[in-house]
Design an enzyme around this catalytic site. Structure first.
Site, short mmCIF file in Angstrom:
data_model
loop_
_atom_site.label_atom_id
_atom_site.label_comp_id
_atom_site.label_asym_id
_atom_site.label_seq_id
_atom_site.Cartn_x
_atom_site.Cartn_y
_atom_site.Cartn_z
CG HIS A 21 -70.45 -28.25 22.72
ND1 HIS A 21 -70.97 -29.47 21.83
CD2 HIS A 21 -70.66 -28.31 24.15
CE1 HIS A 21 -71.61 -30.20 22.93
NE2 HIS A 21 -71.29 -29.58 24.02
CG HIS A 74 -69.64 -28.95 27.01
ND1 HIS A 74 -71.00 -28.75 27.18
CD2 HIS A 74 -69.05 -27.92 27.61
CE1 HIS A 74 -71.33 -27.53 27.83
NE2 HIS A 74 -69.95 -26.84 28.16
CG ASP A 122 -70.43 -34.68 26.91
OD1 ASP A 122 -69.93 -33.44 26.90
OD2 ASP A 122 -71.43 -34.98 26.44
CG HIS A 123 -70.01 -33.09 22.71
ND1 HIS A 123 -71.03 -33.58 21.71
CD2 HIS A 123 -70.38 -33.18 23.93
CE1 HIS A 123 -72.20 -33.74 22.34
NE2 HIS A 123 -71.98 -33.46 23.58
CG HIS A 166 -75.29 -27.00 25.27
ND1 HIS A 166 -75.71 -27.65 26.19
CD2 HIS A 166 -74.18 -27.66 25.02
CE1 HIS A 166 -74.98 -28.59 26.79
NE2 HIS A 166 -73.89 -28.39 25.92
CG ASP A 221 -74.50 -31.65 24.21
OD1 ASP A 221 -74.97 -32.60 23.83
OD2 ASP A 221 -73.57 -31.74 24.94
CG HIS A 239 -75.95 -36.64 25.09
ND1 HIS A 239 -75.05 -37.10 24.97
CD2 HIS A 239 -75.53 -35.31 25.40
CE1 HIS A 239 -73.80 -36.61 24.94
NE2 HIS A 239 -74.18 -35.31 25.16
C1 5PN Z 1 -72.21 -35.04 30.27
C2 5PN Z 1 -72.00 -33.73 30.76
N1 5PN Z 1 -71.85 -33.88 32.18
C3 5PN Z 1 -71.31 -32.54 32.72
C4 5PN Z 1 -71.17 -31.43 32.17
C5 5PN Z 1 -70.88 -29.89 32.46
O1 5PN Z 1 -70.46 -29.68 33.59
O2 5PN Z 1 -71.03 -29.20 31.54
C6 5PN Z 1 -71.26 -30.08 30.24
C7 5PN Z 1 -71.51 -31.28 31.08
C8 5PN Z 1 -71.78 -32.48 30.24
O3 5PN Z 1 -72.04 -32.81 28.88
ZN ZN Z 2 -72.92 -33.69 25.54
ZN ZN Z 3 -72.26 -29.96 26.05
#
Ligand code: 5PN
Ligand code: ZN
Ligand code: ZN
Length: 249
Positions: A96, A98, A100-101, A166, A188, A233
């Site tokens: 997805h 987000h 962090d991905h 998610h 996630d 995670h």
């Molecule tokens: C790690 C992390 N921190 C905040 C958010 C957010 O607002 O939506 C996804 C998300 C995260 O994966």
């Molecule tokens: Zn994540």
């Molecule tokens: Zn996410």
């Protein structure tokens, strides 16, 4: 036409609150968790599932998540452990969008970006409460998309499993190396083993009901395919994972 090797690429850590890991349950308090990407070396290409977070982006937009990422924990740094370069990646698949991905997508300039059609739409037009999650739009610059939907087989032994909730167009990935049990990467759709065991969704979801249904789907796939589950995670589980350059195969 098989999967040749699977490597987990360490991407450093972030901090969120316990109430985000276990939505509406907690307990509160800082939880530092790992972020990682999955490299699948296949006879038909070099596939990267997720690309971690961009340190500069997090420092600028979400400094309260206290990122810790060395140069070696970037996508180029991790690929260099395998004597590979980001330009060797033929397919980037994001669970997805987000931040962090998808933070390292921009390094993979030769790759096709495989993406759930609904996820691309949702990330470009987020709900107000999703804007922070989708705050790193760098993946969308100069990307060549291959839009997909539903469950699909990317290459033999690499299956994308639709796990919405998610986010709207979330994909988990089931990889079947020839010499070991299949590997189910939840993304996630399930942050940690404890989320699955206690049937508690994480926060940052678009639809919590769908999120719990997708967790049930993950249990079912893992059972039917006798797969090992890799959570997105989970610091405790992560301590037992093999990291690049050591391959699973
Ligand atoms: C790690 C992390 N921190 C905040 C958010 C957010 O607002 O939506 C996804 C998300 C995260 O994966
Ligand atoms: Zn994540
Ligand atoms: Zn996410």
């Amino acid at each position: 036409m098989p999967v040749q090797a699977v490597c987990l690429l360490d991407g450093g850590t972030l901090v969120i609150d316990g109430f985000h890991v276990f939505w509406n349950v907690g307990p509160a308090g800082e939880v530092r968790f790992p972020c990682y990407s999955v490299l699948v070396q296949h006879s038909e290409g070099t596939v990267l599932y997720d690309t971690g977070y961009d340190l500069e982006h997090v420092n600028k937009v979400l400094p309260f998540e206290k990122p810790q990422q060395t140069d070696e924990q970037t996508i180029p740094g991790q690929l260099s452990l395998l004597s590979l370069s980001p330009t060797d990646v033929t397919h980037v698949v994001n669970s997805h969008y987000h931040f962090d991905h998808c933070g390292g997508n921009h390094f993979c300039t030769n790759a096709v970006t495989v993406c759930h059609a609904a996820e691309l739409e949702a990330s470009r037009n987020p709900q107000p409460f999703e804007k922070l999650g989708y705050s790193d739009a760098s993946y969308d610059l100069d990307a060549r998309y291959e839009l997909v939907k539903g469950d699909c087989e990317l290459m033999s032994g690499i299956e994308l499993i639709e796990t919405p909730g998610h986010t709207t167009g979330h994909y988990s990935m089931l990889v079947s190396p020839p010499g070991r049990a299949p590997m189910l990467f939840t993304g996630d759709a399930c942050y940690t083993r404890e989320n699955l065991d206690r049937n508690i969704a994480s926060s940052f979801h678009v639809d919590p009901v769908a999120a719990l249904e997708s967790m049930e789907r993950l249990r079912q796939v893992a059972r039917e395919r006798e797969a090992d589950i890799f959570f997105s995670h989970d610091a405790a589980s992560y301590a037992g994972y093999q990291l690049a350059p050591v391959p699973y195969r």
